[in-house]
Design an enzyme around this catalytic site. Sequence first.
Site, PDB file in Angstrom:
ATOM      1  N   ASP A 176       0.881  -1.168   0.000  1.00  0.00           N
ATOM      2  CA  ASP A 176       0.000   0.000   0.000  1.00  0.00           C
ATOM      3  C   ASP A 176       0.920   1.218   0.000  1.00  0.00           C
ATOM      4  O   ASP A 176       2.123   1.110   0.282  1.00  0.00           O
ATOM      5  CB  ASP A 176      -0.928  -0.006   1.216  1.00  0.00           C
ATOM      6  CG  ASP A 176      -2.119   0.932   1.014  1.00  0.00           C
ATOM      7  OD1 ASP A 176      -2.099   1.747   0.065  1.00  0.00           O
ATOM      8  OD2 ASP A 176      -3.072   0.862   1.806  1.00  0.00           O
TER       9      ASP A 176
HETATM   10  C1  BGC Z   1      -5.021   3.362   0.288  1.00  0.00           C
HETATM   11  C2  BGC Z   1      -5.162   2.371  -0.844  1.00  0.00           C
HETATM   12  C3  BGC Z   1      -5.023   3.069  -2.163  1.00  0.00           C
HETATM   13  C4  BGC Z   1      -3.688   3.807  -2.189  1.00  0.00           C
HETATM   14  C5  BGC Z   1      -3.422   4.530  -3.493  1.00  0.00           C
HETATM   15  C6  BGC Z   1      -3.788   4.232   0.151  1.00  0.00           C
HETATM   16  O1  BGC Z   1      -3.815   5.287   1.050  1.00  0.00           O
HETATM   17  O2  BGC Z   1      -4.993   2.691   1.526  1.00  0.00           O
HETATM   18  O3  BGC Z   1      -6.400   1.715  -0.751  1.00  0.00           O
HETATM   19  O4  BGC Z   1      -5.129   2.156  -3.216  1.00  0.00           O
HETATM   20  O5  BGC Z   1      -3.669   4.748  -1.146  1.00  0.00           O
HETATM   21  O6  BGC Z   1      -4.214   5.640  -3.614  1.00  0.00           O
END
Ligand code: BGC
Length: 778
Positions: A273
């Site tokens: 993530d």
């Molecule tokens: C989130 C993810 C997301 C990623 C990219 C993160 O803060 O937890 O779900 O895909 O950001 O935007």
Amino acid sequence: MTNKKIKAVILLTALSCVGANAQKLPQLGKSPMQDIINAMTVEEKASMLIGSEMFGPTLEGNPRLSVPGAAGATFPIKRLGIPPTVLADGPAGLRIQPTRENDKKTYYATAFPVGTALASTWNTVLIEEVGKAIGNEVKEYGADVLLAPAINIHRNPLNGRNFEYYSEDPVISGEIAAAYINGVQSNGVGTSIKHFAANSQETNRLSINEHISERAMREIYLRAFEIVVKKSQPWTVMSSYNKINGVYTSASTDLLTTILRDEWGFKGFVMSDWFGGYESFESLGTTSSDVVKQLTAGNDLLMPGTKLQYEKIVAAIKSGALPKEIVDRNIRFILEMVVKSPAFKKYKFSNNPDLKKHAEITRQAATEGMILLKNEGSILPYTKKTSPIAVFGTTSYNFISGGTGSGDVNEAYTVSLMDGLKNAGYQIDVDLKNIYVPYVDDAARKEIARREKEGGILAFPKRMVELEFNKDLLNKAAKSNSLAIITIGRNSGENTDRKIYDDFYLAQDEVKLIHDVAKAFHKEGKKVVVILNIGGAIETNSWKDKVDGILLAWQPGQEGGNSVADVFSGSVNPSGKLTMTFPIDYNNHPSAANWLGTPVENPKDVSYEEGIYVGYRYFNTFGIKPSYEFGYGKSYTDFKFLKVSLSSKTFDKEITVNVTITNTGKVAGKEVVQLYLGAPAVKTDKPESELKGFAKTKLLQPGESQVLNVTLLPKDLSSFVEGQDAWVAEAGTYTIKIGSSSLDVRATETFELTSERIIEKVQNTFKADTDLKVLRSN
Ligand code: BGC
């Protein structure tokens, strides 16, 4: 040789040298993968293992994202024929920027219903259609991988991201997600199933250490991912932020290699993530995550990639701390995705998906996920269009299509409830509308400004306070309108969890609104219907008796108001069922005792003491009455579960259960057959029963019947036994309960397993880092 000939020979030799040089450079898709990896410099290898930085180019030559508003990209190496691929958020649709500098064209994406709404359809065929439409937008807007779906288990109703997720149960979560992924990927674009795993809270999400038993991991928090990997092979998996038993999920070999690849056969690549593996966003500029640990554990790509990570990887490759086999292995997984991508195939995207057609799909999907919680005196469907309806609640005029954060889609419009009702031919009380609209418009403007100031997409949304009306106005409204609608709205999003008061429980202004409106309308013999425009469970027990009808509309996407009107008017008969328990009291959830963890002011550790007793597994085993149970949902018609038959009364390889459903009511409708299994629990403590499968009828006309079947496989009989590192099915009598909900059981059958069976032997994983005592039912 003449001069001319000599010149020609020289030219030919020179040309063939150029050709040979070009041929020497292997090209992706044409040369063996290992040759391409071998041709990379250390710096190129390091770049391949991190994403192109979200906020601009990390490294020289690295282009900015080609699709504005996408979340990240993989690294391109032009000389080896490797293009960048674009990764963009979901899950309620594609998240990209709707407008671009010096460009008059707009790039709106369709906002589909949120995760809880999609799961509530219990309709995998429909969800696959939704997936196809979303995947088409991904492809036509030039992205390669959608960062969705998200299937973390609703451990507790207060998780700020529950709206993105599906359920407190892994089987419904896994089946719905697999259908979504199959739909998206049928377009030739990828998905990223997230967040792997146990990303159950937003509070301190970057650093929280979750203490979880291996059994709860395997049966509850991993099972949905297992179903997804086996049924739909997502192109990528996104590891989560949290730690499990002291280890970051992005650095967990147990999770990313032993279980995901070796046991389940995952073939794609794993990405972290965004900034996963850091204790806090503040530490980004000064520290790096433990890249060696992450990359070695099987987290192939670190997103979105930072300069410090790049430098650390280069040094680790040079010193040998990061072995060549690991580096090459990870890059190979990434390149195997790149080769499949539209970017590699030079797909000429149109920037012009059929948004009209997709609006139809989201409208339909939203209606099918709506749940009729209460319908006293059959007040719904409401067909009277000759006299006006009094529409209360700020959210009626400012409908919430979806939650906030990375899961927020930039749609062109959201149909409000007021507009949806008007479009369906209903008359609306104009005096009330004239009071609400200016108030709501002003509050909405202020809220947008506040959120922009306080962190943009990561700022938690604030609820609009409800207006208070004096008695005279309410009495007048009750006289001049034939019905009252009150919409209760909730929004939440990434980075913050929901609160118990003024969120899970209604706020005082909302309680008062329901009370006052109900009093005035009931005095006139008029009914009151509540529409719930929410993303996750709220408290309903204290106020549900005050109103006549409750329709749970969820956050239904951009066609929201039209979708509600379809169900309200009866042009669609509701067939959604709850995928999570609506408890009487927040504290009825066992996780309430240790939700968010300790120390309370700044949680570092959280113990999952409820073990496998999450959601209905707890309520139904411990006899706790909910307000509305898992699987619950009413219809405008009635169904009889007439015949239940088993393919065998003794379990060998599988048993198929046939159920005949008949629509015994007066209007067409759909019903969900839910199969719960109670297993012998002599040696192992087990829930009273667990969902093992489900099926939904087609639209059954009055009097029409359909035979549905659900097949039980060996793993469905088993529980994870920690001492044996195995899924074990106990010998004895198993009870099949066929229900219209988890408590409304319509038929019961039994079968025998004659001797105990080890269904699957697995590796010992998730070594405990504390002395965790988990709840048992005996
Ligand atoms: C989130 C993810 C997301 C990623 C990219 C993160 O803060 O937890 O779900 O895909 O950001 O935007």
